[in-house]
Scaffold this motif. Structure first.
Motif, short mmCIF file in Angstrom:
data_model
loop_
_atom_site.label_atom_id
_atom_site.label_comp_id
_atom_site.label_asym_id
_atom_site.label_seq_id
_atom_site.Cartn_x
_atom_site.Cartn_y
_atom_site.Cartn_z
N ILE A 1 0.80 -1.22 0.00
CA ILE A 1 0.00 0.00 0.00
C ILE A 1 0.84 1.27 0.00
CG2 ILE A 1 -1.88 -1.17 1.18
CD1 ILE A 1 -1.06 0.20 3.76
N PHE A 2 2.16 1.15 0.20
CA PHE A 2 3.00 2.35 0.24
C PHE A 2 4.37 2.03 -0.33
CE2 PHE A 2 6.31 4.86 2.29
CZ PHE A 2 5.88 6.16 2.06
N TYR A 3 4.75 2.74 -1.39
CA TYR A 3 6.11 2.59 -1.92
C TYR A 3 6.51 3.85 -2.68
CZ TYR A 3 3.10 0.68 -5.68
OH TYR A 3 2.10 0.47 -6.59
N LEU A 4 7.82 4.07 -2.75
CA LEU A 4 8.38 5.22 -3.44
C LEU A 4 9.35 4.73 -4.51
CD1 LEU A 4 9.19 7.51 -0.35
CD2 LEU A 4 7.29 7.78 -1.95
N ASN A 5 9.14 5.19 -5.73
CA ASN A 5 10.05 4.89 -6.84
C ASN A 5 10.31 3.39 -7.01
OD1 ASN A 5 10.29 7.64 -7.34
ND2 ASN A 5 12.09 7.85 -6.03
N ARG A 6 9.28 2.59 -6.87
CA ARG A 6 9.42 1.15 -7.09
C ARG A 6 9.42 0.87 -8.59
NH1 ARG A 6 5.44 -3.65 -4.70
NH2 ARG A 6 6.94 -5.36 -4.93
N VAL A 7 10.32 0.02 -9.04
CA VAL A 7 10.50 -0.21 -10.48
C VAL A 7 9.53 -1.26 -10.99
CG1 VAL A 7 12.12 -0.93 -12.29
CG2 VAL A 7 12.93 0.45 -10.36
N ALA A 8 8.74 -0.87 -11.99
CA ALA A 8 7.82 -1.78 -12.66
C ALA A 8 8.34 -2.09 -14.05
CB ALA A 8 6.43 -1.15 -12.76
N VAL A 9 8.08 -3.30 -14.52
CA VAL A 9 8.54 -3.74 -15.84
C VAL A 9 7.32 -4.05 -16.71
CG1 VAL A 9 10.01 -5.33 -17.12
CG2 VAL A 9 10.56 -4.77 -14.73
N PRO A 10 6.89 -3.13 -17.57
CA PRO A 10 5.80 -3.43 -18.51
C PRO A 10 6.27 -4.49 -19.52
CG PRO A 10 6.17 -1.06 -18.32
CD PRO A 10 7.34 -1.74 -17.69
N VAL A 11 5.36 -5.36 -19.93
CA VAL A 11 5.71 -6.43 -20.86
C VAL A 11 4.60 -6.61 -21.89
CG1 VAL A 11 7.19 -7.72 -19.27
CG2 VAL A 11 4.72 -8.12 -19.26
N GLU A 12 4.95 -7.24 -23.01
CA GLU A 12 3.97 -7.56 -24.04
C GLU A 12 4.29 -8.92 -24.63
OE1 GLU A 12 4.32 -4.54 -27.06
OE2 GLU A 12 6.18 -5.39 -27.88
N VAL B 1 9.04 8.17 -13.01
CA VAL B 1 10.08 8.50 -13.98
C VAL B 1 10.31 7.30 -14.87
CG1 VAL B 1 11.97 7.74 -12.50
CG2 VAL B 1 12.43 9.44 -14.28
N THR B 2 10.59 7.55 -16.15
CA THR B 2 10.85 6.49 -17.10
C THR B 2 12.28 6.01 -16.96
OG1 THR B 2 9.27 7.41 -18.65
CG2 THR B 2 10.84 5.82 -19.53
N GLU B 3 12.46 4.69 -16.98
CA GLU B 3 13.78 4.08 -16.90
C GLU B 3 14.30 3.76 -18.29
OE1 GLU B 3 15.51 2.40 -13.66
OE2 GLU B 3 14.87 4.45 -13.33
N HIS B 4 15.42 3.05 -18.36
CA HIS B 4 16.01 2.62 -19.62
C HIS B 4 15.23 1.45 -20.21
CE1 HIS B 4 17.74 0.06 -16.47
NE2 HIS B 4 17.77 -0.87 -17.40
N LEU C 1 9.45 -4.07 -21.85
CA LEU C 1 9.43 -2.73 -22.42
C LEU C 1 10.19 -1.76 -21.51
CD1 LEU C 1 5.65 -2.80 -23.44
CD2 LEU C 1 7.64 -3.41 -24.85
N LYS C 2 10.03 -0.47 -21.75
CA LYS C 2 10.72 0.51 -20.92
C LYS C 2 10.23 0.44 -19.49
CE LYS C 2 11.81 3.96 -24.45
NZ LYS C 2 11.63 5.38 -24.86
N PRO D 1 -6.89 1.40 -15.93
CA PRO D 1 -6.16 2.56 -15.40
C PRO D 1 -4.65 2.34 -15.32
CG PRO D 1 -8.14 2.17 -14.11
CD PRO D 1 -8.02 1.01 -15.06
N ASP D 2 -4.19 1.11 -15.10
CA ASP D 2 -2.75 0.85 -15.02
C ASP D 2 -2.02 1.25 -16.29
OD1 ASP D 2 -2.89 -0.17 -12.49
OD2 ASP D 2 -2.60 -2.26 -13.06
N GLU D 3 -2.69 1.16 -17.43
CA GLU D 3 -2.01 1.38 -18.69
C GLU D 3 -1.43 2.79 -18.81
OE1 GLU D 3 -3.95 -0.23 -22.23
OE2 GLU D 3 -5.32 -1.35 -20.93
N ALA D 4 -2.11 3.76 -18.22
CA ALA D 4 -1.65 5.15 -18.31
C ALA D 4 -0.30 5.34 -17.64
CB ALA D 4 -2.69 6.08 -17.69
N TRP D 5 -0.16 4.83 -16.39
CA TRP D 5 1.11 5.06 -15.70
C TRP D 5 2.20 4.12 -16.18
CZ3 TRP D 5 3.47 1.44 -12.54
CH2 TRP D 5 2.67 0.39 -12.04
N LEU D 6 1.81 3.01 -16.82
CA LEU D 6 2.81 2.09 -17.38
C LEU D 6 3.31 2.55 -18.75
CD1 LEU D 6 1.20 -1.33 -16.44
CD2 LEU D 6 3.36 -0.42 -15.55
N GLY D 7 2.58 3.47 -19.38
CA GLY D 7 2.99 3.95 -20.70
C GLY D 7 2.67 2.98 -21.82
N ILE D 8 1.60 2.18 -21.66
CA ILE D 8 1.19 1.25 -22.71
C ILE D 8 -0.27 1.53 -23.04
CG2 ILE D 8 2.80 -0.56 -22.03
CD1 ILE D 8 0.58 -1.96 -20.57
#
Length: 216
Positions: free
Chosen positions: A28-39, A210-213, A194-195, A121-128
């Motif tokens: 329920i609480f995290y800061l700058n946790r890295v997510a990995v979008p996939v397809e 923030v977007t990662e590599h 993905l990114k 709604p997840d798609e917006a913040w994941l950039g997909i």
């Protein structure tokens, strides 16, 4: 709204029992946790036979009739409440069932007409952005009592094959970079990474940070 609040409270209580206070707070609480979008293109799925399960287990699509008739048993009440909520929103659900017990489930939003036709709604913040004939998969859960032995891979791969039969050609999703089992499952099934993005969540709020590599 009342049912949603009940679901969240039950989920928090059950997560506390499963993962303790540390696991609950991490959810329920995290800061700058890295997510990995996939397809993944559904014409290149691994065969279902790569993850063979016992004869009394099967992956099937969930529906209101199965839930309301009590033909399926959820060990965790929060997953049952989530299933009812998600189906009410028009999402598709798939479950790995052993006998009449739900071992694990996974959900997806696709472009079918009616409720749930909008992008998740997840798609917006994941950039997909999934388009017509595509789907976004989310919220996979496997009962801790049944984890291991390729259960998660069998559930996810089986559900993707069912989506393919229903005309879906491509699926999206994501996993947390620090979730090693989820990373293993997605790479085993050959999802393309993905990114990466960083996400911050304060209680029920989630946003892109923030977007990662790009993943290699």
């Amino acid at each position: 709204m009342l049912q949603y609040c009940k679901m969240r409270l039950v989920q928090a209580r059950e997560l506390l029992l499963i993962a303790g206070w540390r696991g609950l707070m991490r959810d329920i609480f995290y800061l700058n946790r890295v997510a990995v979008p996939v397809e993944i293109a559904l014409d290149a799925l691994r065969p279902v036979t790569d993850f063979t399960r016992p004869a009394d287990e099967a992956v099937l699509e969930l529906n209101g009739e199965l839930l309301e008739a009590g033909r399926l048993v959820y060990r965790f009440q929060s997953r049952y409440l989530k299933a009812r909520t998600y189906l009410g929103k028009g999402y598709r659900g798939f479950a790995l069932v052993k006998g009449n017990t739900v071992v694990g489930d996974i959900w997806c939003a696709d472009s079918r007409p009616g409720p749930g036709a909008d992008n998740h709604p997840d798609e917006a913040w994941l950039g997909i952005q999934s388009r017509a004939g595509e789907a976004y998969t989310f919220d996979m859960f496997v009962d801790p009592a049944h984890r291991g032995g390729n259960v998660a891979a069998a559930l996810q791969n089986g559900s993707l094959h069912l989506l393919k039969k229903r005309g879906v050609t491509k699926a999206y999703g994501f996993f947390w970079a620090d979730n090693v089992p989820a990373l293993w499952v997605h790479r085993t099934l050959r999802w393309r990474e993905l990114k990466r993005v960083r996400a911050t969540r304060l209680l029920l709020t989630k946003k892109l940070h923030v977007t990662e590599h790009s993943a290699s």
